[in-house]
Design a protein around this motif. Structure first.
Motif, PDB file in Angstrom:
ATOM      1  N   PHE A 127      28.527  10.539 -39.921  1.00 13.38           N
ATOM      2  CA  PHE A 127      27.742   9.667 -39.059  1.00 13.38           C
ATOM      3  C   PHE A 127      26.691   8.898 -39.848  1.00 13.38           C
ATOM      4  N   GLY A 128      26.248   9.458 -40.963  1.00 13.41           N
ATOM      5  CA  GLY A 128      25.184   8.807 -41.730  1.00 13.41           C
ATOM      6  C   GLY A 128      23.866   8.826 -40.990  1.00 13.41           C
ATOM      7  N   PRO A 129      23.402  10.017 -40.559  1.00 12.01           N
ATOM      8  CA  PRO A 129      22.214  10.070 -39.698  1.00 12.01           C
ATOM      9  C   PRO A 129      20.946   9.530 -40.344  1.00 12.01           C
ATOM     10  N   ASN A 130      20.868   9.577 -41.673  1.00 13.30           N
ATOM     11  CA  ASN A 130      19.633   9.160 -42.349  1.00 13.30           C
ATOM     12  C   ASN A 130      19.678   7.727 -42.871  1.00 13.30           C
ATOM     13  N   LYS A 131      20.767   7.042 -42.619  1.00 16.52           N
ATOM     14  CA  LYS A 131      20.849   5.650 -43.050  1.00 16.52           C
ATOM     15  C   LYS A 131      19.964   4.771 -42.169  1.00 16.52           C
ATOM     16  N   THR A 132      19.190   3.929 -42.774  1.00 20.29           N
ATOM     17  CA  THR A 132      18.304   3.046 -42.018  1.00 20.29           C
ATOM     18  C   THR A 132      19.120   1.975 -41.297  1.00 20.29           C
ATOM     19  N   VAL A 133      18.784   1.743 -40.038  1.00 21.75           N
ATOM     20  CA  VAL A 133      19.519   0.744 -39.265  1.00 21.75           C
ATOM     21  C   VAL A 133      19.058  -0.663 -39.616  1.00 21.75           C
ATOM     22  N   THR A 134      19.951  -1.605 -39.410  1.00 20.91           N
ATOM     23  CA  THR A 134      19.639  -3.012 -39.619  1.00 20.91           C
ATOM     24  C   THR A 134      19.392  -3.686 -38.276  1.00 20.91           C
ATOM     25  N   ARG A 135      18.886  -4.895 -38.353  1.00 22.51           N
ATOM     26  CA  ARG A 135      18.624  -5.660 -37.128  1.00 22.51           C
ATOM     27  C   ARG A 135      19.898  -5.923 -36.335  1.00 22.51           C
ATOM     28  N   GLY A 136      20.971  -6.263 -37.034  1.00 17.96           N
ATOM     29  CA  GLY A 136      22.233  -6.512 -36.355  1.00 17.96           C
ATOM     30  C   GLY A 136      22.764  -5.274 -35.649  1.00 17.96           C
ATOM     31  N   GLN A 137      22.677  -4.125 -36.330  1.00 14.90           N
ATOM     32  CA  GLN A 137      23.131  -2.876 -35.723  1.00 14.90           C
ATOM     33  C   GLN A 137      22.278  -2.514 -34.506  1.00 14.90           C
ATOM     34  N   SER A 158      30.684   0.466 -40.796  1.00 17.80           N
ATOM     35  CA  SER A 158      30.424  -0.526 -41.827  1.00 17.80           C
ATOM     36  C   SER A 158      30.375  -1.893 -41.159  1.00 17.80           C
ATOM     37  N   THR A 159      30.987  -1.993 -39.966  1.00 15.92           N
ATOM     38  CA  THR A 159      30.700  -3.137 -39.109  1.00 15.92           C
ATOM     39  C   THR A 159      29.630  -2.736 -38.123  1.00 15.92           C
ATOM     40  N   PRO A 160      29.913  -1.902 -37.059  1.00 14.47           N
ATOM     41  CA  PRO A 160      28.839  -1.662 -36.118  1.00 14.47           C
ATOM     42  C   PRO A 160      27.848  -0.597 -36.487  1.00 14.47           C
ATOM     43  N   GLY A 161      27.935   0.066 -37.630  1.00 14.83           N
ATOM     44  CA  GLY A 161      27.003   1.154 -37.852  1.00 14.83           C
ATOM     45  C   GLY A 161      26.393   1.268 -39.216  1.00 14.83           C
ATOM     46  N   ASP A 162      27.144   1.129 -40.265  1.00 17.18           N
ATOM     47  CA  ASP A 162      26.650   1.444 -41.589  1.00 17.18           C
ATOM     48  C   ASP A 162      25.560   0.483 -42.024  1.00 17.18           C
ATOM     49  N   ASP A 163      24.631   0.999 -42.796  1.00 13.99           N
ATOM     50  CA  ASP A 163      23.554   0.178 -43.332  1.00 13.99           C
ATOM     51  C   ASP A 163      23.705   0.169 -44.840  1.00 13.99           C
ATOM     52  N   SER A 164      24.358  -0.842 -45.337  1.00 11.06           N
ATOM     53  CA  SER A 164      24.647  -0.880 -46.766  1.00 11.06           C
ATOM     54  C   SER A 164      23.449  -1.302 -47.593  1.00 11.06           C
ATOM     55  N   PRO A 189       5.181   0.081 -38.624  1.00 10.42           N
ATOM     56  CA  PRO A 189       6.010  -0.936 -39.297  1.00 10.42           C
ATOM     57  C   PRO A 189       6.511  -0.497 -40.675  1.00 10.42           C
ATOM     58  N   ASP A 190       5.873   0.503 -41.279  1.00  9.10           N
ATOM     59  CA  ASP A 190       6.285   0.935 -42.612  1.00  9.10           C
ATOM     60  C   ASP A 190       7.094   2.230 -42.587  1.00  9.10           C
ATOM     61  N   GLU A 191       7.563   2.638 -41.406  1.00 10.37           N
ATOM     62  CA  GLU A 191       8.353   3.860 -41.263  1.00 10.37           C
ATOM     63  C   GLU A 191       9.789   3.480 -40.925  1.00 10.37           C
ATOM     64  N   ASN A 192      10.690   3.585 -41.920  1.00  8.19           N
ATOM     65  CA  ASN A 192      12.079   3.230 -41.676  1.00  8.19           C
ATOM     66  C   ASN A 192      12.688   4.084 -40.569  1.00  8.19           C
ATOM     67  N   CYS A 193      13.534   3.485 -39.761  1.00  4.93           N
ATOM     68  CA  CYS A 193      14.161   4.215 -38.657  1.00  4.93           C
ATOM     69  C   CYS A 193      15.636   4.467 -38.951  1.00  4.93           C
ATOM     70  N   PRO A 194      16.038   5.725 -39.053  1.00  4.94           N
ATOM     71  CA  PRO A 194      17.441   6.042 -39.333  1.00  4.94           C
ATOM     72  C   PRO A 194      18.318   5.965 -38.089  1.00  4.94           C
ATOM     73  N   ARG A 195      19.615   5.925 -38.330  1.00 10.03           N
ATOM     74  CA  ARG A 195      20.591   5.847 -37.245  1.00 10.03           C
ATOM     75  C   ARG A 195      20.425   6.980 -36.232  1.00 10.03           C
ATOM     76  N   ALA A 196      20.201   8.177 -36.717  1.00  7.91           N
ATOM     77  CA  ALA A 196      20.082   9.322 -35.817  1.00  7.91           C
ATOM     78  C   ALA A 196      18.952   9.137 -34.817  1.00  7.91           C
ATOM     79  N   ASP A 197      17.847   8.562 -35.269  1.00  5.76           N
ATOM     80  CA  ASP A 197      16.701   8.403 -34.379  1.00  5.76           C
ATOM     81  C   ASP A 197      16.928   7.289 -33.359  1.00  5.76           C
ATOM     82  N   VAL A 198      17.595   6.228 -33.765  1.00  5.00           N
ATOM     83  CA  VAL A 198      17.906   5.157 -32.805  1.00  5.00           C
ATOM     84  C   VAL A 198      18.744   5.718 -31.661  1.00  5.00           C
ATOM     85  N   VAL A 199      19.787   6.460 -32.009  1.00  6.78           N
ATOM     86  CA  VAL A 199      20.663   7.041 -30.999  1.00  6.78           C
ATOM     87  C   VAL A 199      19.901   8.044 -30.140  1.00  6.78           C
ATOM     88  N   THR A 200      19.007   8.804 -30.761  1.00  8.14           N
ATOM     89  CA  THR A 200      18.207   9.770 -30.013  1.00  8.14           C
ATOM     90  C   THR A 200      17.295   9.082 -29.002  1.00  8.14           C
TER      91      THR A 200
END
Length: 245
Positions: free
Chosen positions: A80-90, A223-229, A190-201
């Motif tokens: 799932f990549g829970p700690n990957k930071t989300v992007t604006r598009g995601q 890598s389209t709707p989720g990954d933050d490369s 504003p300086d605290e990156n938000c990971p995927r897990a937290d967005v979903v939570t």
């Protein structure tokens, strides 16, 4: 209500409201689903090797994965990549799907970096139209720019029409007061990156009871709707003082 359902199933129930001021009788029909309260609840299979059952985000991630329609998948079939930071598009895509993939009313796209075949195209148009966010300038949305906790909480605050009180302070207080930050060892800033897990939570804690997950028209790997490369800090939050980022 006349009668008592004696078996599991879906039933239509009609009830009457007597309007004493006008002497009118208003009839409403609702659909209820009757289930066996003694039946064992089917345990959902966890497809991700990087999501432990004791994690605070475990239920949220399975909710997002198994929602019909689906909110998001993993970064690949088993992660799932829970700690990957989300992007604006995601982020706007997750919000858009969770709200039922509403069709944007305006098809005009002012952003040079958002194309019609991008998975986040309609989500971006919808988010801008609803005042959830703007571009980082008049002609750029910067879909691969990462998001902070301040962005995510503010976007969700605006999505639910709770308020549009400037930047993130009012949204942060709302999140704290409503338990969105429970067990999450992060501040809304504003300086605290938000990971995927937290967005979903955040989505799960806000929307799960209302049962309004959105569609994933291109579930695929994230890598389209989720990954933050391109993880990292969001040093250019955009037009934050208005309904922007």
């Amino acid at each position: 209500i006349n009668g008592t359902p004696t078996k599991e199933g879906t039933y239509e129930v009609t009830f009457e409201c007597h309007m004493y001021e006008t002497s009118n009788i208003v009839r409403h029909t609702v659909t209820i689903k009757v289930t066996d309260s003694n039946a064992e609840v089917e345990k959902l299979e966890n497809p991700f090797v990087d999501i432990a059952e004791e994690s605070y985000y475990y239920d949220a991630i399975l909710w997002a994965y198994y929602a019909e329609p689906q909110v998001t998948k993993g970064v690949d079939e088993t992660h799932f990549g829970p700690n990957k930071t989300v992007t604006r598009g995601q982020t706007v895509t997750f919000l858009w799907r969770a709200m039922g993939e509403p069709e944007p009313k305006n098809s005009n796209n002012p952003f040079e970096d958002v194309k019609a075949d991008d998975y986040y195209f309609k989500a971006v148009l919808w988010a801008v139209e609803k005042g959830i966010t703007q571009g980082t300038d008049a002609t750029h949305f910067n879909p691969y720019e990462t998001c902070s906790t301040a962005h995510i909480v503010t976007f969700l605050y605006r999505t639910l029409n709770i308020g549009n009180d400037g930047w993130y302070e009012a949204a942060a207080k709302w999140a704290e007061d409503n338990g969105l930050l429970k067990d999450i060892n992060k501040k809304v800033a504003p300086d605290e990156n938000c990971p995927r897990a937290d967005v979903v939570t955040f989505l799960y804690r806000t929307l799960n009871d209302s049962n309004t997950p959105g569609d994933d028209s291109t579930p695929g790997n994230d890598s389209t709707p989720g990954d933050d490369s391109t993880p990292g800090n969001d040093s250019t939050p955009g037009n934050d003082g208005t309904p922007g980022d």
